[in-house]
Design a protein around this motif. Structure first.
Motif, PDB file in Angstrom:
ATOM      1  N   GLU A   1       0.851  -1.185   0.000  1.00 52.61           N
ATOM      2  CA  GLU A   1       0.000   0.000   0.000  1.00 52.61           C
ATOM      3  C   GLU A   1       0.884   1.231   0.000  1.00 52.61           C
ATOM      4  OE1 GLU A   1      -2.841   0.221   3.187  1.00 52.61           O
ATOM      5  OE2 GLU A   1      -4.057  -1.373   2.332  1.00 52.61           O
ATOM      6  N   VAL A   2       0.424   2.260  -0.699  1.00 52.43           N
ATOM      7  CA  VAL A   2       1.123   3.539  -0.746  1.00 52.43           C
ATOM      8  C   VAL A   2       0.145   4.620  -0.313  1.00 52.43           C
ATOM      9  CG1 VAL A   2       2.291   5.214  -2.228  1.00 52.43           C
ATOM     10  CG2 VAL A   2       2.637   2.753  -2.614  1.00 52.43           C
ATOM     11  N   ASP A   3       0.535   5.396   0.693  1.00 45.88           N
ATOM     12  CA  ASP A   3      -0.194   6.588   1.116  1.00 45.88           C
ATOM     13  C   ASP A   3       0.626   7.775   0.644  1.00 45.88           C
ATOM     14  OD1 ASP A   3      -1.935   4.894   2.409  1.00 45.88           O
ATOM     15  OD2 ASP A   3      -1.411   5.542   4.433  1.00 45.88           O
ATOM     16  N   ALA A   4       0.062   8.644  -0.186  1.00 43.14           N
ATOM     17  CA  ALA A   4       0.820   9.752  -0.775  1.00 43.14           C
ATOM     18  C   ALA A   4       0.277  11.101  -0.301  1.00 43.14           C
ATOM     19  CB  ALA A   4       0.761   9.675  -2.298  1.00 43.14           C
ATOM     20  N   TYR A   5       1.195  12.060  -0.204  1.00 46.61           N
ATOM     21  CA  TYR A   5       0.906  13.384   0.335  1.00 46.61           C
ATOM     22  C   TYR A   5       1.458  14.449  -0.593  1.00 46.61           C
ATOM     23  CZ  TYR A   5       0.207  10.426   4.360  1.00 46.61           C
ATOM     24  OH  TYR A   5      -0.231   9.433   5.198  1.00 46.61           O
ATOM     25  N   GLY A   6       0.760  15.561  -0.710  1.00 51.45           N
ATOM     26  CA  GLY A   6       1.163  16.642  -1.590  1.00 51.45           C
ATOM     27  C   GLY A   6       2.207  17.560  -0.995  1.00 51.45           C
ATOM     28  N   SER A   7       2.506  17.407   0.284  1.00 49.02           N
ATOM     29  CA  SER A   7       3.514  18.252   0.921  1.00 49.02           C
ATOM     30  C   SER A   7       4.071  17.527   2.131  1.00 49.02           C
ATOM     31  CB  SER A   7       2.894  19.578   1.354  1.00 49.02           C
ATOM     32  OG  SER A   7       2.016  19.371   2.435  1.00 49.02           O
ATOM     33  N   ALA A   8       4.957  18.191   2.819  1.00 52.80           N
ATOM     34  CA  ALA A   8       5.572  17.600   4.009  1.00 52.80           C
ATOM     35  C   ALA A   8       4.604  17.551   5.181  1.00 52.80           C
ATOM     36  CB  ALA A   8       6.821  18.386   4.389  1.00 52.80           C
TER      37      ALA A   8
END
Length: 122
Positions: A86-93
């Motif tokens: 699974e990958v959880d992705a974020y647009g910033s820190a």
């Protein structure tokens, strides 16, 4: 844990897993938004190994900064069975504040023979 990509406004990711041979404990993982023209660039991702067919919890493997791919090593004590990444992705820190922007899960793969990947499933 029940998998719920696409809930609460996050985008869905396409996640692929590759391994070169049955003797390798390293897997290559790539991810990309399912819909073209994603609403924002994804800067960070957290990578998890998920045991399937049981109530086991996903195992955190690491964080990736500024890329949409990585290589991870399977844990030494990994039991035989079916798994997914699974990958959880974020647009910033700001991933630490709980703002998840995209999530995805790979197809199932099988780990056998003492924790070595031995093929892919559905």
């Amino acid at each position: 844990m029940r998998y719920r990509a696409g809930l609460a406004g996050e985008a869905t990711l396409r996640v692929t897993v590759e391994f070169s041979d049955a003797g390798s404990r390293s897997l290559g993982i790539e991810w990309s938004p399912v819909a073209s023209g994603a609403h924002k660039k994804l800067e960070y991702a957290r990578i998890f190994l998920v045991p399937l067919g049981s109530e086991g919890r996903r195992v955190y493997l690491g964080i990736v900064d500024g890329r949409a791919s990585t290589s991870v090593r399977l844990p030494e004590a990994l039991a035989d069975g079916e798994y997914a990444m699974e990958v959880d992705a974020y647009g910033s820190a700001s991933w630490g504040d709980g703002r998840l922007d995209a999530r995805g899960r790979s197809a199932t793969f099988v780990v056998g023979a003492g924790g070595l990947p031995c093929g892919t499933g559905g």
